[in-house]
Scaffold this active site. Sequence first.
Site, PDB file in Angstrom:
ATOM      1  N   LYS A  11     -13.523   9.106  34.257  1.00  0.00           N
ATOM      2  CA  LYS A  11     -12.240   8.960  33.558  1.00  0.00           C
ATOM      3  C   LYS A  11     -11.066   9.177  34.529  1.00  0.00           C
ATOM      4  CE  LYS A  11     -14.270  10.510  29.172  1.00  0.00           C
ATOM      5  NZ  LYS A  11     -14.123  11.402  27.992  1.00  0.00           N
ATOM      6  N   TYR A  51     -12.927   3.190  22.153  1.00  0.00           N
ATOM      7  CA  TYR A  51     -13.083   4.425  21.386  1.00  0.00           C
ATOM      8  C   TYR A  51     -12.787   4.212  19.892  1.00  0.00           C
ATOM      9  CZ  TYR A  51     -13.856   7.668  25.319  1.00  0.00           C
ATOM     10  OH  TYR A  51     -14.394   8.365  26.384  1.00  0.00           O
ATOM     11  N   PHE A  59      -7.236  13.439  17.526  1.00  0.00           N
ATOM     12  CA  PHE A  59      -7.020  13.364  18.976  1.00  0.00           C
ATOM     13  C   PHE A  59      -6.977  11.936  19.497  1.00  0.00           C
ATOM     14  CE2 PHE A  59     -11.651  14.056  18.391  1.00  0.00           C
ATOM     15  CZ  PHE A  59     -12.169  12.933  19.039  1.00  0.00           C
ATOM     16  N   ARG A  87     -26.240  12.037  29.585  1.00  0.00           N
ATOM     17  CA  ARG A  87     -25.618  13.030  28.693  1.00  0.00           C
ATOM     18  C   ARG A  87     -25.917  14.449  29.175  1.00  0.00           C
ATOM     19  NH1 ARG A  87     -21.741  11.332  25.097  1.00  0.00           N
ATOM     20  NH2 ARG A  87     -22.237  13.163  23.869  1.00  0.00           N
ATOM     21  N   THR A  93     -19.028  18.148  25.522  1.00  0.00           N
ATOM     22  CA  THR A  93     -17.670  17.598  25.528  1.00  0.00           C
ATOM     23  C   THR A  93     -16.646  18.620  25.995  1.00  0.00           C
ATOM     24  OG1 THR A  93     -18.373  16.347  23.574  1.00  0.00           O
ATOM     25  CG2 THR A  93     -16.024  16.314  24.107  1.00  0.00           C
ATOM     26  N   ARG A 104     -19.219  18.410  33.629  1.00  0.00           N
ATOM     27  CA  ARG A 104     -18.041  18.902  32.900  1.00  0.00           C
ATOM     28  C   ARG A 104     -17.808  20.393  33.133  1.00  0.00           C
ATOM     29  NH1 ARG A 104     -19.098  15.243  27.476  1.00  0.00           N
ATOM     30  NH2 ARG A 104     -17.664  13.526  28.002  1.00  0.00           N
ATOM     31  N   ASN A 114     -12.131  15.522  30.490  1.00  0.00           N
ATOM     32  CA  ASN A 114     -13.471  16.020  30.808  1.00  0.00           C
ATOM     33  C   ASN A 114     -14.250  15.118  31.773  1.00  0.00           C
ATOM     34  OD1 ASN A 114     -14.042  13.982  29.046  1.00  0.00           O
ATOM     35  ND2 ASN A 114     -14.877  15.281  27.428  1.00  0.00           N
ATOM     36  N   HIS A 117     -17.576   9.958  30.962  1.00  0.00           N
ATOM     37  CA  HIS A 117     -18.069   9.464  29.674  1.00  0.00           C
ATOM     38  C   HIS A 117     -19.502   8.988  29.845  1.00  0.00           C
ATOM     39  CE1 HIS A 117     -18.585   6.941  26.096  1.00  0.00           C
ATOM     40  NE2 HIS A 117     -19.125   6.076  26.927  1.00  0.00           N
ATOM     41  N   GLU A 128     -21.260  -0.669  24.639  1.00  0.00           N
ATOM     42  CA  GLU A 128     -20.344  -0.254  25.715  1.00  0.00           C
ATOM     43  C   GLU A 128     -20.627  -1.002  27.024  1.00  0.00           C
ATOM     44  OE1 GLU A 128     -20.652   4.015  25.795  1.00  0.00           O
ATOM     45  OE2 GLU A 128     -19.494   4.226  23.938  1.00  0.00           O
TER      46      GLU A 128
HETATM   47  P1  ATP Z   1     -17.471  10.599  25.600  1.00  0.00           P
HETATM   48  O1  ATP Z   1     -17.593   9.692  24.400  1.00  0.00           O
HETATM   49  O2  ATP Z   1     -16.174  10.387  26.368  1.00  0.00           O
HETATM   50  O3  ATP Z   1     -18.675  10.508  26.487  1.00  0.00           O
HETATM   51  P2  ATP Z   1     -18.361  12.812  24.047  1.00  0.00           P
HETATM   52  O4  ATP Z   1     -19.367  11.856  23.493  1.00  0.00           O
HETATM   53  O5  ATP Z   1     -18.872  14.064  24.682  1.00  0.00           O
HETATM   54  O6  ATP Z   1     -17.434  12.113  25.114  1.00  0.00           O
HETATM   55  P3  ATP Z   1     -16.735  12.355  21.728  1.00  0.00           P
HETATM   56  O7  ATP Z   1     -16.829  13.184  20.504  1.00  0.00           O
HETATM   57  O8  ATP Z   1     -17.333  10.988  21.721  1.00  0.00           O
HETATM   58  O9  ATP Z   1     -17.315  13.227  22.946  1.00  0.00           O
HETATM   59  O10 ATP Z   1     -15.199  12.260  22.104  1.00  0.00           O
HETATM   60  C1  ATP Z   1     -14.713  11.241  22.963  1.00  0.00           C
HETATM   61  C2  ATP Z   1     -13.682  11.833  23.904  1.00  0.00           C
HETATM   62  O11 ATP Z   1     -12.538  12.207  23.128  1.00  0.00           O
HETATM   63  C3  ATP Z   1     -14.092  13.146  24.590  1.00  0.00           C
HETATM   64  O12 ATP Z   1     -14.889  12.974  25.728  1.00  0.00           O
HETATM   65  C4  ATP Z   1     -12.757  13.724  24.926  1.00  0.00           C
HETATM   66  O13 ATP Z   1     -12.168  13.081  26.073  1.00  0.00           O
HETATM   67  C5  ATP Z   1     -11.944  13.384  23.679  1.00  0.00           C
HETATM   68  N1  ATP Z   1     -12.032  14.452  22.673  1.00  0.00           N
HETATM   69  C6  ATP Z   1     -13.100  14.748  21.877  1.00  0.00           C
HETATM   70  N2  ATP Z   1     -12.838  15.776  21.059  1.00  0.00           N
HETATM   71  C7  ATP Z   1     -11.560  16.149  21.329  1.00  0.00           C
HETATM   72  C8  ATP Z   1     -10.689  17.144  20.822  1.00  0.00           C
HETATM   73  N3  ATP Z   1     -11.071  17.978  19.850  1.00  0.00           N
HETATM   74  N4  ATP Z   1      -9.445  17.231  21.348  1.00  0.00           N
HETATM   75  C9  ATP Z   1      -9.038  16.386  22.324  1.00  0.00           C
HETATM   76  N5  ATP Z   1      -9.811  15.407  22.838  1.00  0.00           N
HETATM   77  C10 ATP Z   1     -11.052  15.290  22.368  1.00  0.00           C
HETATM   78 MG    MG Z   2     -18.813   9.957  22.753  1.00  0.00          MG
END
Ligand code: ATP
Ligand code: MG
Length: 145
Positions: A11, A51, A59, A87, A93, A104, A114, A117, A128
């Site tokens: 990212k 997304y 968020f 993962r 996350t 992370r 973080n 992705h 994706e």
């Molecule tokens: P990613 O999809 O980026 O791999 P993830 O699967 O671990 O991450 P998701 O729940 O899919 O987490 O959330 C997508 C992204 O949105 C997170 O990686 C983070 O950048 C952001 N995000 C998630 N939860 C929050 C939150 N509570 N506040 C702010 N940003 C968030």
């Molecule tokens: Mg995700």
Amino acid sequence: MSLERTLSIVKPDGVEKNLIGEVVRRFEAAGLRVAGARMLHLSRRQAEGFYAVHQARPFFASLVEFMTSGPCFVMVLEGDGAILKVRDLMGATDPAKAAPGTIRKDFASSIERNVVHGSDGPDTARFETGYFFAEFELARRGGAA
Ligand code: ATP
Ligand code: MG
């Protein structure tokens, strides 16, 4: 385990911190192979589409802002159980909850910023991967033609 492909992104915060090599090194060290990769500065529409599952979340606007704030490094990784492997290497996350030794835990500055992705399942991996790469852009190694 079965041969899988998954999509990962370094990212904008990870690119800014010069972590592209470190992230790829960890994936390769875990036995994953890079099938395709490129730098990309996401447009707002591209980030919103990528997304889209999160569009109702509080968020979402901030996430899109962050993901369009600078260039990303998008890549397709291939290997046995690649989806879960990526993962696991990424960690939770929220870096505060991420296990020691994960990307992370080591490098993320917040739950939003973080660094990395990774697709979270076979359906999202397919969606994706196709979102950023055409089939002809992906190298096939380790077997099947
Ligand atoms: P990613 O999809 O980026 O791999 P993830 O699967 O671990 O991450 P998701 O729940 O899919 O987490 O959330 C997508 C992204 O949105 C997170 O990686 C983070 O950048 C952001 N995000 C998630 N939860 C929050 C939150 N509570 N506040 C702010 N940003 C968030
Ligand atoms: Mg995700």
